[in-house]
Design a protein around this motif. Structure first.
Motif, PDB file in Angstrom:
ATOM      1  N   LEU A   5     -28.127  20.125 -34.895  1.00  0.00           N
ATOM      2  CA  LEU A   5     -26.927  19.697 -35.736  1.00  0.00           C
ATOM      3  C   LEU A   5     -26.043  19.183 -37.195  1.00  0.00           C
ATOM      4  CD1 LEU A   5     -23.874  18.346 -33.946  1.00  0.00           C
ATOM      5  CD2 LEU A   5     -25.415  16.253 -33.461  1.00  0.00           C
ATOM      6  N   GLU A   6     -27.878  18.362 -37.822  1.00  0.00           N
ATOM      7  CA  GLU A   6     -27.052  18.459 -39.444  1.00  0.00           C
ATOM      8  C   GLU A   6     -26.867  19.164 -40.500  1.00  0.00           C
ATOM      9  OE1 GLU A   6     -31.143  16.540 -40.326  1.00  0.00           O
ATOM     10  OE2 GLU A   6     -30.733  14.445 -39.461  1.00  0.00           O
ATOM     11  N   ASP A   7     -27.692  20.828 -39.863  1.00  0.00           N
ATOM     12  CA  ASP A   7     -27.105  22.274 -40.540  1.00  0.00           C
ATOM     13  C   ASP A   7     -25.633  22.262 -40.183  1.00  0.00           C
ATOM     14  OD1 ASP A   7     -29.688  22.572 -41.841  1.00  0.00           O
ATOM     15  OD2 ASP A   7     -30.063  23.657 -39.923  1.00  0.00           O
ATOM     16  N   ARG A   8     -25.349  22.465 -38.973  1.00  0.00           N
ATOM     17  CA  ARG A   8     -23.408  22.351 -38.605  1.00  0.00           C
ATOM     18  C   ARG A   8     -22.926  21.558 -39.255  1.00  0.00           C
ATOM     19  NH1 ARG A   8     -23.910  23.166 -32.701  1.00  0.00           N
ATOM     20  NH2 ARG A   8     -26.113  23.704 -32.416  1.00  0.00           N
ATOM     21  N   ALA A   9     -23.493  20.397 -39.391  1.00  0.00           N
ATOM     22  CA  ALA A   9     -22.451  19.204 -39.911  1.00  0.00           C
ATOM     23  C   ALA A   9     -22.584  19.878 -41.308  1.00  0.00           C
ATOM     24  CB  ALA A   9     -22.581  17.742 -40.217  1.00  0.00           C
ATOM     25  N   ALA A  10     -23.410  20.416 -41.934  1.00  0.00           N
ATOM     26  CA  ALA A  10     -23.534  20.358 -43.761  1.00  0.00           C
ATOM     27  C   ALA A  10     -22.897  21.365 -43.780  1.00  0.00           C
ATOM     28  CB  ALA A  10     -24.619  20.558 -44.295  1.00  0.00           C
ATOM     29  N   ILE A  14     -18.819  22.035 -46.527  1.00  0.00           N
ATOM     30  CA  ILE A  14     -19.054  23.696 -46.957  1.00  0.00           C
ATOM     31  C   ILE A  14     -18.145  23.844 -47.153  1.00  0.00           C
ATOM     32  CG2 ILE A  14     -20.632  25.328 -48.301  1.00  0.00           C
ATOM     33  CD1 ILE A  14     -23.046  23.699 -48.006  1.00  0.00           C
ATOM     34  N   ASN A  15     -17.911  24.784 -45.870  1.00  0.00           N
ATOM     35  CA  ASN A  15     -16.546  25.612 -45.605  1.00  0.00           C
ATOM     36  C   ASN A  15     -15.342  24.101 -45.782  1.00  0.00           C
ATOM     37  OD1 ASN A  15     -17.383  27.844 -44.744  1.00  0.00           O
ATOM     38  ND2 ASN A  15     -17.935  26.963 -42.747  1.00  0.00           N
ATOM     39  N   TRP A  16     -15.382  23.235 -45.941  1.00  0.00           N
ATOM     40  CA  TRP A  16     -13.653  22.142 -46.049  1.00  0.00           C
ATOM     41  C   TRP A  16     -13.348  21.951 -47.441  1.00  0.00           C
ATOM     42  CZ3 TRP A  16     -13.292  18.054 -48.238  1.00  0.00           C
ATOM     43  CH2 TRP A  16     -12.303  16.751 -47.582  1.00  0.00           C
ATOM     44  N   ALA A  17     -14.987  22.005 -48.230  1.00  0.00           N
ATOM     45  CA  ALA A  17     -14.590  21.654 -49.534  1.00  0.00           C
ATOM     46  C   ALA A  17     -14.492  22.944 -50.540  1.00  0.00           C
ATOM     47  CB  ALA A  17     -16.429  21.313 -50.323  1.00  0.00           C
ATOM     48  N   GLN A  19     -12.208  25.332 -49.039  1.00  0.00           N
ATOM     49  CA  GLN A  19     -10.845  25.465 -48.771  1.00  0.00           C
ATOM     50  C   GLN A  19      -9.941  24.009 -49.263  1.00  0.00           C
ATOM     51  OE1 GLN A  19      -9.135  27.531 -46.369  1.00  0.00           O
ATOM     52  NE2 GLN A  19      -7.570  27.041 -47.036  1.00  0.00           N
ATOM     53  N   LYS A  20     -10.349  23.756 -49.883  1.00  0.00           N
ATOM     54  CA  LYS A  20      -9.571  22.850 -50.814  1.00  0.00           C
ATOM     55  C   LYS A  20      -9.847  22.928 -52.502  1.00  0.00           C
ATOM     56  CE  LYS A  20     -10.023  17.591 -51.832  1.00  0.00           C
ATOM     57  NZ  LYS A  20     -10.806  16.132 -52.108  1.00  0.00           N
ATOM     58  N   ILE A  21     -10.480  23.555 -52.588  1.00  0.00           N
ATOM     59  CA  ILE A  21     -11.532  23.861 -54.098  1.00  0.00           C
ATOM     60  C   ILE A  21      -9.680  24.673 -54.079  1.00  0.00           C
ATOM     61  CG2 ILE A  21     -12.402  25.263 -55.550  1.00  0.00           C
ATOM     62  CD1 ILE A  21     -14.876  22.884 -54.515  1.00  0.00           C
ATOM     63  N   GLY A  22      -9.673  26.101 -53.208  1.00  0.00           N
ATOM     64  CA  GLY A  22      -9.292  27.194 -52.914  1.00  0.00           C
ATOM     65  C   GLY A  22      -8.081  26.450 -52.995  1.00  0.00           C
ATOM     66  N   ASP A  23      -7.673  25.325 -52.487  1.00  0.00           N
ATOM     67  CA  ASP A  23      -6.125  25.204 -52.258  1.00  0.00           C
ATOM     68  C   ASP A  23      -6.010  24.756 -54.039  1.00  0.00           C
ATOM     69  OD1 ASP A  23      -5.745  25.633 -49.903  1.00  0.00           O
ATOM     70  OD2 ASP A  23      -5.737  23.717 -49.152  1.00  0.00           O
ATOM     71  N   GLU A  24      -6.735  23.977 -54.087  1.00  0.00           N
ATOM     72  CA  GLU A  24      -6.658  23.269 -55.987  1.00  0.00           C
ATOM     73  C   GLU A  24      -6.095  24.507 -57.129  1.00  0.00           C
ATOM     74  OE1 GLU A  24      -9.674  20.721 -55.850  1.00  0.00           O
ATOM     75  OE2 GLU A  24      -8.883  18.593 -54.688  1.00  0.00           O
ATOM     76  N   ILE A  25      -6.570  25.130 -56.696  1.00  0.00           N
ATOM     77  CA  ILE A  25      -7.069  26.387 -57.502  1.00  0.00           C
ATOM     78  C   ILE A  25      -6.018  27.068 -57.688  1.00  0.00           C
ATOM     79  CG2 ILE A  25      -8.453  28.746 -57.869  1.00  0.00           C
ATOM     80  CD1 ILE A  25     -10.976  27.297 -57.671  1.00  0.00           C
ATOM     81  N   ALA A  26      -5.054  27.354 -56.076  1.00  0.00           N
ATOM     82  CA  ALA A  26      -4.333  27.680 -56.045  1.00  0.00           C
ATOM     83  C   ALA A  26      -3.046  27.221 -56.768  1.00  0.00           C
ATOM     84  CB  ALA A  26      -3.885  28.355 -54.622  1.00  0.00           C
ATOM     85  N   VAL A  27      -2.900  25.834 -56.746  1.00  0.00           N
ATOM     86  CA  VAL A  27      -1.768  24.523 -57.615  1.00  0.00           C
ATOM     87  C   VAL A  27      -1.967  25.116 -58.412  1.00  0.00           C
ATOM     88  CG1 VAL A  27      -1.384  22.647 -57.550  1.00  0.00           C
ATOM     89  CG2 VAL A  27      -2.024  22.665 -55.276  1.00  0.00           C
ATOM     90  N   LEU A  28      -3.526  25.080 -59.164  1.00  0.00           N
ATOM     91  CA  LEU A  28      -3.223  24.829 -60.855  1.00  0.00           C
ATOM     92  C   LEU A  28      -2.618  26.185 -61.161  1.00  0.00           C
ATOM     93  CD1 LEU A  28      -7.064  23.732 -61.535  1.00  0.00           C
ATOM     94  CD2 LEU A  28      -4.685  22.254 -61.947  1.00  0.00           C
TER      95      LEU A  28
END
Length: 109
Positions: A5-10, A14-17, A19-28
């Motif tokens: 359960l801890e590994d799945r949460a981690a 990581i996947n969410w981060a 995606q967020k970084i990819g969106d920020e790079i697209a904006v930049l």
């Protein structure tokens, strides 16, 4: 192979981060492209102005070396001197609103 359960949460975080970084790079990247387009427009304006200046300079007659150009300030000040003469203050002058303290009176020549 199953994840804890801890590994799945981690992994989810990581996947969410990512995606967020990819969106920020697209904006930049969009901002960079907009600035690049704006700079290209400014460069085009500079090029146009430079060519206009060059054409004006080539069409304007150059003053000869025997006649030095007279600055407008020199011309005006010489006319003003001839018309009004040089004035001398008859009393102390205030600079910047400071109070003037009169000195001893002297006889004028």
């Amino acid at each position: 192979m199953s994840l804890s359960l801890e590994d799945r949460a981690a992994l989810f975080e990581i996947n969410w981060a990512q995606q967020k970084i990819g969106d920020e790079i697209a904006v930049l990247n969009n901002r960079i492209n907009a600035q690049r387009d704006e700079l290209k427009g400014i460069l085009d304006q500079i090029t146009t102005l430079t060519s206009r200046i060059d054409s004006l300079q080539s069409s304007t007659p150059v003053p000869s070396a025997s006649e030095p150009p007279v600055s407008p300030v020199t011309a005006v000040s010489s006319v003003a001197r001839k018309r009004f003469g040089r004035s001398k203050p008859r009393r102390p002058l205030s600079v910047g609103g400071a109070r003037v303290i009169a000195g001893p009176k002297t006889s004028e020549p």
